[in-house]
Each structure stands twice: as structure tokens, then as C-alpha cells.
Design a protein around this motif. Structure first.
Motif, PDB file in Angstrom:
ATOM      1  N   THR A   1     -23.782  15.729  61.217  1.00  0.00           N
ATOM      2  CA  THR A   1     -23.329  17.176  61.158  1.00  0.00           C
ATOM      3  C   THR A   1     -24.698  17.868  61.912  1.00  0.00           C
ATOM      4  OG1 THR A   1     -24.434  17.315  58.943  1.00  0.00           O
ATOM      5  CG2 THR A   1     -22.004  17.033  59.249  1.00  0.00           C
TER       6      THR A   1
ATOM      7  N   GLU B   1     -25.909  28.021  67.438  1.00  0.00           N
ATOM      8  CA  GLU B   1     -24.690  27.101  66.592  1.00  0.00           C
ATOM      9  C   GLU B   1     -23.803  26.667  67.888  1.00  0.00           C
ATOM     10  OE1 GLU B   1     -24.187  25.725  64.048  1.00  0.00           O
ATOM     11  OE2 GLU B   1     -25.767  26.737  62.597  1.00  0.00           O
TER      12      GLU B   1
ATOM     13  N   VAL C   1     -26.752  22.016  61.597  1.00  0.00           N
ATOM     14  CA  VAL C   1     -26.590  23.631  61.407  1.00  0.00           C
ATOM     15  C   VAL C   1     -28.108  24.093  61.814  1.00  0.00           C
ATOM     16  CG1 VAL C   1     -27.352  22.953  58.910  1.00  0.00           C
ATOM     17  CG2 VAL C   1     -26.119  25.096  59.458  1.00  0.00           C
TER      18      VAL C   1
END
Length: 108
Positions: free
Chosen positions: A27, A11, A29
Motif C-alpha cells: 500500500t 496520490e 499513501v
């Protein structure tokens, strides 16, 4: 070796190495980072859905994670099938149904 988990390290790496994702409204993740098998699953979302260069981004993430983390042997990158946004979508408003990428440039 750090006490920090592989997922946390990846991350942090994503934020440092791939700022262009956030700069363009995308985004990311880490969904899985298995230290025993070396398998990593990264999810891209936001404007990555339908982006013409998201296949390049996915390839770069895959290649760089394997090069930068000796314990990583296999990387899968997931991208939403559509750019839908809202409460009924995937976690974080990423939107759409998740699909694994393929080697084809037309996978999104």
C-alpha cells in the motif's frame, strides 16, 4: 496549474506510476505534500514491510517524484518496521512502527 492539491496529484501519480506496489500486496499513501517547502512524505505498507526490494522502490519513488514534480525538492519514504496486521496497527492496517528510511539497503 491545476486546482488539485499537490498531495492529490502525487496520490494519482503513485497509482499510475507504481502499480507494482498494489500488485504485490503493498500500500502507499501521501502523508504530507508541502507546496511551499517542496517536502513530500510517502508511507508504504502492507507487504512492503520486510520486502527485499522495498529500498529500491523507495529510491525510485524519491527520484521520480523529484523529477516529475518541479515543486518537489525533498522526499521521505516511511515503511513499517514489521509486517504486523490488525486493528491495533497503523492506519489502514499497515502494521508496525513507522521509521524513516536511510540510504542503507539494510534499513528495513
Amino acid at each position: 496549474m491545476s486546482d488539485e492539491s499537490l498531495a492529490d496529484r502525487i496520490e494519482r501519480w503513485m497509482v499510475g506510476q507504481m502499480p507494482i506496489i498494489q500488485m504485490h500486496g503493498g500500500t502507499s499513501v501521501v502523508r504530507e505534500a508541502n507546496e511551499e517547502t517542496g517536502e513530500v512524505v510517502v508511507e508504504l505498507g502492507g507487504t512492503c514491510s520486510g520486502c527485499g526490494i522495498s529500498n529500491v522502490t523507495a529510491d525510485n519513488i524519491r527520484r521520480d517524484l523529484i523529477m516529475d514534480f518541479e515543486e518537489v525538492t525533498d522526499v521521505h519514504v516511511k515503511v513499517p518496521a514489521s509486517g504486523d496486521q490488525g486493528a491495533s496497527t497503523v492506519e489502514g492496517g499497515r502494521g508496525g512502527d513507522l521509521r524513516y528510511e536511510t540510504e542503507s539497503a539494510n534499513h528495513f
